[in-house]
Design a protein around this motif. Structure first.
Motif, PDB file in Angstrom:
ATOM      1  N   ARG A  33      13.981   5.304  -1.451  1.00 22.25           N
ATOM      2  CA  ARG A  33      14.475   4.318  -2.414  1.00 22.25           C
ATOM      3  C   ARG A  33      13.417   3.972  -3.462  1.00 22.25           C
ATOM      4  O   ARG A  33      13.711   3.815  -4.642  1.00 22.25           O
ATOM      5  CB  ARG A  33      14.928   3.060  -1.674  1.00 22.25           C
ATOM      6  CG  ARG A  33      16.263   3.232  -0.952  1.00 22.25           C
ATOM      7  CD  ARG A  33      16.690   1.969  -0.234  1.00 22.25           C
ATOM      8  NE  ARG A  33      16.155   1.939   1.118  1.00 22.25           N
ATOM      9  CZ  ARG A  33      15.406   0.977   1.613  1.00 22.25           C
ATOM     10  NH1 ARG A  33      15.067  -0.046   0.850  1.00 22.25           N
ATOM     11  NH2 ARG A  33      14.972   1.013   2.847  1.00 22.25           N
ATOM     12  N   ALA A  34      12.161   3.827  -3.039  1.00 25.64           N
ATOM     13  CA  ALA A  34      11.095   3.521  -3.995  1.00 25.64           C
ATOM     14  C   ALA A  34      10.895   4.670  -4.980  1.00 25.64           C
ATOM     15  O   ALA A  34      10.729   4.451  -6.186  1.00 25.64           O
ATOM     16  CB  ALA A  34       9.802   3.227  -3.242  1.00 25.64           C
ATOM     17  N   VAL A  48       8.679  -3.184  -7.863  1.00 25.48           N
ATOM     18  CA  VAL A  48       9.222  -1.973  -7.251  1.00 25.48           C
ATOM     19  C   VAL A  48       9.611  -2.239  -5.805  1.00 25.48           C
ATOM     20  O   VAL A  48      10.660  -1.773  -5.320  1.00 25.48           O
ATOM     21  CB  VAL A  48       8.209  -0.824  -7.362  1.00 25.48           C
ATOM     22  CG1 VAL A  48       8.691   0.402  -6.582  1.00 25.48           C
ATOM     23  CG2 VAL A  48       7.989  -0.455  -8.811  1.00 25.48           C
ATOM     24  N   MET A  49       8.790  -2.985  -5.078  1.00 22.88           N
ATOM     25  CA  MET A  49       9.119  -3.319  -3.685  1.00 22.88           C
ATOM     26  C   MET A  49      10.435  -4.084  -3.589  1.00 22.88           C
ATOM     27  O   MET A  49      11.284  -3.787  -2.735  1.00 22.88           O
ATOM     28  CB  MET A  49       7.980  -4.137  -3.083  1.00 22.88           C
ATOM     29  CG  MET A  49       6.680  -3.385  -2.893  1.00 22.88           C
ATOM     30  SD  MET A  49       5.300  -4.472  -2.446  1.00 22.88           S
ATOM     31  CE  MET A  49       5.982  -5.340  -1.041  1.00 22.88           C
ATOM     32  N   ILE A  50      10.609  -5.065  -4.473  1.00 26.24           N
ATOM     33  CA  ILE A  50      11.840  -5.869  -4.431  1.00 26.24           C
ATOM     34  C   ILE A  50      13.058  -5.021  -4.771  1.00 26.24           C
ATOM     35  O   ILE A  50      14.104  -5.094  -4.104  1.00 26.24           O
ATOM     36  CB  ILE A  50      11.709  -7.053  -5.396  1.00 26.24           C
ATOM     37  CG1 ILE A  50      10.574  -7.975  -4.940  1.00 26.24           C
ATOM     38  CG2 ILE A  50      13.020  -7.820  -5.501  1.00 26.24           C
ATOM     39  CD1 ILE A  50      10.254  -9.086  -5.926  1.00 26.24           C
ATOM     40  N   GLN A  51      12.922  -4.196  -5.813  1.00 24.56           N
ATOM     41  CA  GLN A  51      14.064  -3.378  -6.211  1.00 24.56           C
ATOM     42  C   GLN A  51      14.401  -2.326  -5.159  1.00 24.56           C
ATOM     43  O   GLN A  51      15.579  -2.043  -4.896  1.00 24.56           O
ATOM     44  CB  GLN A  51      13.757  -2.700  -7.557  1.00 24.56           C
ATOM     45  CG  GLN A  51      13.600  -3.671  -8.713  1.00 24.56           C
ATOM     46  CD  GLN A  51      14.854  -4.491  -8.946  1.00 24.56           C
ATOM     47  OE1 GLN A  51      15.973  -3.976  -8.863  1.00 24.56           O
ATOM     48  NE2 GLN A  51      14.668  -5.773  -9.237  1.00 24.56           N
ATOM     49  N   LYS A  84       0.826  -1.208   0.000  1.00 27.85           N
ATOM     50  CA  LYS A  84       0.000   0.000   0.000  1.00 27.85           C
ATOM     51  C   LYS A  84       0.860   1.257   0.000  1.00 27.85           C
ATOM     52  O   LYS A  84       0.531   2.239  -0.684  1.00 27.85           O
ATOM     53  CB  LYS A  84      -0.928  -0.006   1.205  1.00 27.85           C
ATOM     54  CG  LYS A  84      -2.005  -1.093   1.152  1.00 27.85           C
ATOM     55  CD  LYS A  84      -2.900  -1.046   2.378  1.00 27.85           C
ATOM     56  CE  LYS A  84      -3.976  -2.137   2.305  1.00 27.85           C
ATOM     57  NZ  LYS A  84      -4.849  -2.117   3.500  1.00 27.85           N
ATOM     58  N   VAL A  85       1.947   1.224   0.747  1.00 30.53           N
ATOM     59  CA  VAL A  85       2.856   2.375   0.747  1.00 30.53           C
ATOM     60  C   VAL A  85       3.452   2.572  -0.642  1.00 30.53           C
ATOM     61  O   VAL A  85       3.555   3.695  -1.155  1.00 30.53           O
ATOM     62  CB  VAL A  85       3.959   2.174   1.804  1.00 30.53           C
ATOM     63  CG1 VAL A  85       5.017   3.266   1.697  1.00 30.53           C
ATOM     64  CG2 VAL A  85       3.351   2.168   3.200  1.00 30.53           C
ATOM     65  N   THR A  86       3.837   1.467  -1.301  1.00 34.07           N
ATOM     66  CA  THR A  86       4.415   1.562  -2.644  1.00 34.07           C
ATOM     67  C   THR A  86       3.396   2.088  -3.644  1.00 34.07           C
ATOM     68  O   THR A  86       3.729   2.869  -4.542  1.00 34.07           O
ATOM     69  CB  THR A  86       4.922   0.176  -3.083  1.00 34.07           C
ATOM     70  OG1 THR A  86       5.767  -0.370  -2.078  1.00 34.07           O
ATOM     71  CG2 THR A  86       5.699   0.286  -4.385  1.00 34.07           C
ATOM     72  N   LYS A 118      18.943  -1.048  -0.765  1.00 38.88           N
ATOM     73  CA  LYS A 118      19.528  -0.805   0.560  1.00 38.88           C
ATOM     74  C   LYS A 118      20.993  -1.208   0.598  1.00 38.88           C
ATOM     75  O   LYS A 118      21.778  -0.661   1.394  1.00 38.88           O
ATOM     76  CB  LYS A 118      18.730  -1.600   1.594  1.00 38.88           C
ATOM     77  CG  LYS A 118      19.123  -1.335   3.035  1.00 38.88           C
ATOM     78  CD  LYS A 118      18.662   0.019   3.507  1.00 38.88           C
ATOM     79  CE  LYS A 118      18.921   0.199   4.992  1.00 38.88           C
ATOM     80  NZ  LYS A 118      18.517   1.545   5.474  1.00 38.88           N
ATOM     81  N   GLN A 119      21.405  -2.132  -0.243  1.00 36.20           N
ATOM     82  CA  GLN A 119      22.789  -2.586  -0.270  1.00 36.20           C
ATOM     83  C   GLN A 119      23.716  -1.597  -0.957  1.00 36.20           C
ATOM     84  O   GLN A 119      24.939  -1.699  -0.826  1.00 36.20           O
ATOM     85  CB  GLN A 119      22.870  -3.947  -0.987  1.00 36.20           C
ATOM     86  CG  GLN A 119      21.939  -5.000  -0.425  1.00 36.20           C
ATOM     87  CD  GLN A 119      22.238  -5.328   1.013  1.00 36.20           C
ATOM     88  OE1 GLN A 119      23.406  -5.285   1.440  1.00 36.20           O
ATOM     89  NE2 GLN A 119      21.208  -5.670   1.776  1.00 36.20           N
TER      90      GLN A 119
END
Length: 637
Positions: A212-213, A191-194, A157-159, A199-200
């Protein structure tokens, strides 16, 4: 001792006065005396002992009213100043320290938790579901899978909200954004996965998930791509499906769409081609697609037709080169030349890419059961390729059984198939059965219906209410055909049902009426020879003029034999009339025209022999005006 107590009482009064001032700095005590029973100014005009006593009394009375942030400290001070006997008595105020003690115990239990869970957008606080923390509930464990799914749903939902913000910055409408997001569930997960994997990266190691998103969505250029696809007439379901199937390779969508424009695929068909060409179409190279296009162009498909074919059958682009060659040779091996092959693809592109190879072989084998050879099937498919996309079980077999029930032979079915193959593509119950029932209703005999359909298959393709019924009504009302003869007329001349009322039938009826033929008589002529109304007036007029002016025949001869108009004037009527004049004989129109040349010659020789015998005085027992003999005429016509 007394002085120290008085000082403490005075200090408590001052603290209480300051507390009331902090709680309501703009309140006027003169207007609300019941809210401020103790005032620092009043203490200045009262004795010290009375002030201390009133202060202690009022503080205890007003203990329930205090609701400021230092109310607990004031209550502790009042509890300390109260007499010992009041502290030991069971007053209603003794529960307050107990409540405060319980609150401290709860705060202590919370402080004993090992580590506070980190808070970020999309996180879940395990303690938020309960208002109190019970130290004895350490044995209770949360469902890890359920908590994980709930966390993912919140993160999704945030994404979605972050993506909507990016779309709104791109000047998209709210309704369009909401509808598009419903089609982008897989892309939102991507998008969530990317964003999590970013973060790395060193530059995003200290960034929040939202940052990041947003960075990934901006770098992917998905918003400009959506605008470009929308500009090219793609709907939001097509856009959503393309973005989800691209697996993050969004540049392949624009690259393939530009290539489709080069082969003349335009408008909304770009989206159709992109979404129906298969999931692997975005992964194919443009060189492979160009090879397919060039091969089809070499085999008869024109370049400007390529866009139309690909738009109607994008599955062609999902084939490899070997399968394209096999399907092309499948049709060319049936005697179909390259031009016919290209025309077939243009008329019905699905015959090439919609069917499997097994289905193609089954349908060709079924068509051969009607007595067609390989070349006949090739010509048939070149003329009507829609046959290949019709189902054998649902369309062909029920139709063949129905024709067999009507008495149509195998040869008749082959005639129907070759003359009007569209009949094998129409719906049986809704198209053919009502027209057959209509033929029964107007009086066509049951055993004649099959021959009518085999003779004129186009009848089954006409509209019942816009074509067939109006012609029948015209014949009954304007052409003089009786209701008893209408079935006979349609059985003998079903081609009348295909004639235009305005441009053909009405003109012919008016022409015959202008010759002096009454309407009921004309109806009888049509009943005997229905094709009378199908001839062109320019063909009828010279024949009638020759009959009346050269042959000097009465109109009654034409009424008795309306088939006169079916014979050629130059090849049949004039040559035979000259033979009759040369031999000084005369026949009725029926015997003059309705015979072969050999039969006509024998009839003329017989008539000449009888005439000569009559001139020689030889009498015959058979009358000369027998319907089987010629009528002797001494003088030439």
């Amino acid at each position: 001792m007394l002085a120290s107590q008085l000082q403490l009482h005075h200090l408590s009064a001052v603290l209480l006065h300051q507390t009331n001032r902090k709680a309501a700095p703009t309140t006027n005590t003169s207007k609300f005396p019941h809210l401020f029973p103790i005032s620092y100014s009043l203490h200045q005009h009262q004795p010290q002992a009375l002030q201390n006593q009133d202060t202690a009394t009022n503080l205890h009375n007003e203990d329930n009213i205090l609701r400021t942030h230092n109310a607990q400290s004031t209550a502790l001070l009042l509890h300390h100043l109260s007499p010992q006997e009041q502290q030991n008595s069971h007053s209603p105020h003794e529960n307050r320290p107990l409540l405060r003690r319980e609150s401290k115990e709860k705060q202590l239990e919370i402080s004993r938790v090992n580590k506070r869970a980190p808070q970020f957008p999309g996180s879940i606080n395990a303690n938020a579901s309960s208002q109190t923390v019970n130290s004895s509930s350490k044995s209770e464990k949360f469902d890890d899978d359920g908590m994980l799914m709930k966390a993912l749903e919140i993160r999704r939902k945030v994404t979605v909200e972050i993506f909507k913000d990016a779309m709104r910055k791109g000047k998209f409408g709210i309704t369009y954004v909401n509808n598009l997001v419903l089609e982008l569930s897989d892309f939102i997960d991507f998008v969530m996965i990317q964003a999590a994997s970013m973060k790395q990266l060193p530059e995003f190691s200290m960034s929040s998930y939202n940052v990041r998103a947003e960075a990934f969505i901006d770098d992917s250029n998905v918003v400009p791509l959506i605008r470009w696809l929308k500009h090219n007439s793609l709907s939001y379901p097509q856009i959503g499906r393309l973005i989800c199937t691209s697996r993050g390779n969004l540049n392949s969508i624009r690259r393939l769409a530009e290539w489709l424009k080069l082969i003349h695929v335009n408008g909304r068909f770009i989206g159709v081609a992109l979404t129906r060409a298969g999931e692997n179409i975005l992964e194919r190279s443009l060189e492979d697609l160009d090879e397919i296009v060039e091969y089809l162009e070499d085999n008869g498909l024109r370049r400007d037709w390529m866009g139309y074919v690909i738009s109607r059958c994008p599955e062609i682009l999902s084939f490899n080169m070997e399968e394209v060659k096999f399907r092309t040779e499948f049709y060319l091996n049936m005697g179909m030349d390259r031009n016919d092959f290209g025309t077939m693809l243009f008329d019905c592109p699905k015959v090439f890419g919609y069917l499997s190879v097994e289905e193609m072989n089954q349908k060709v084998a079924y068509l051969k059961e009607f007595g067609l050879n390989n070349e006949d099937v090739g010509r048939l498919l070149a003329f009507k390729p829609q046959l290949m996309i019709c189902s054998i079980e649902d369309r062909w077999k029920p139709l063949v059984k129905y024709f067999y029930y009507l008495g149509i032979s195998k040869d008749g079915m082959r005639r129907i198939l070759t003359m009007k193959p569209m009949i094998f593509c129409v719906d049986l119950e809704n198209t053919i059965v009502p027209k057959v029932q209509f033929l029964r209703d107007i009086g066509v005999q049951e055993d004649a219906i099959g021959s009518v359909l085999a003779r004129f298959p186009s009848l089954l393709t006409y509209s019942l209410y816009k074509k067939i019924r109006p012609v029948v009504i015209f014949l009954l009302t304007k052409a003089g055909v009786s209701q008893q003869n209408i079935g006979k007329v349609i059985a003998l001349g079903p081609e009348l049902l295909g004639c235009s009322i305005v441009n053909k039938l009405d003109h012919n009826v008016k022409y015959f009426l202008s010759l002096g033929i009454p309407l009921p008589v004309l109806g009888g002529m049509v009943a005997n020879f229905p094709m009378l109304l199908r001839y062109n007036i320019d063909v009828l007029r010279p024949k009638y003029r020759y009959l009346r002016r050269v042959m000097i025949r009465p109109l009654q001869d034409l009424i008795e034999f309306p088939r006169f108009f079916s014979y050629s004037l130059d090849e049949r009527i004039i040559p035979r009339h000259k033979i009759m004049v040369e031999n000084r004989v005369n026949f009725k129109l029926r015997y003059m025209l309705a015979s072969t040349d050999e039969e006509f010659t024998k009839r003329v020789d017989a008539a000449v022999g009888r005439r000569r015998s009559f001139e020689a005085g030889i009498m015959y027992d058979q009358p000369l005006d027998s319907p089987d003999d010629a009528v002797i005429e001494n003088n030439a016509v």
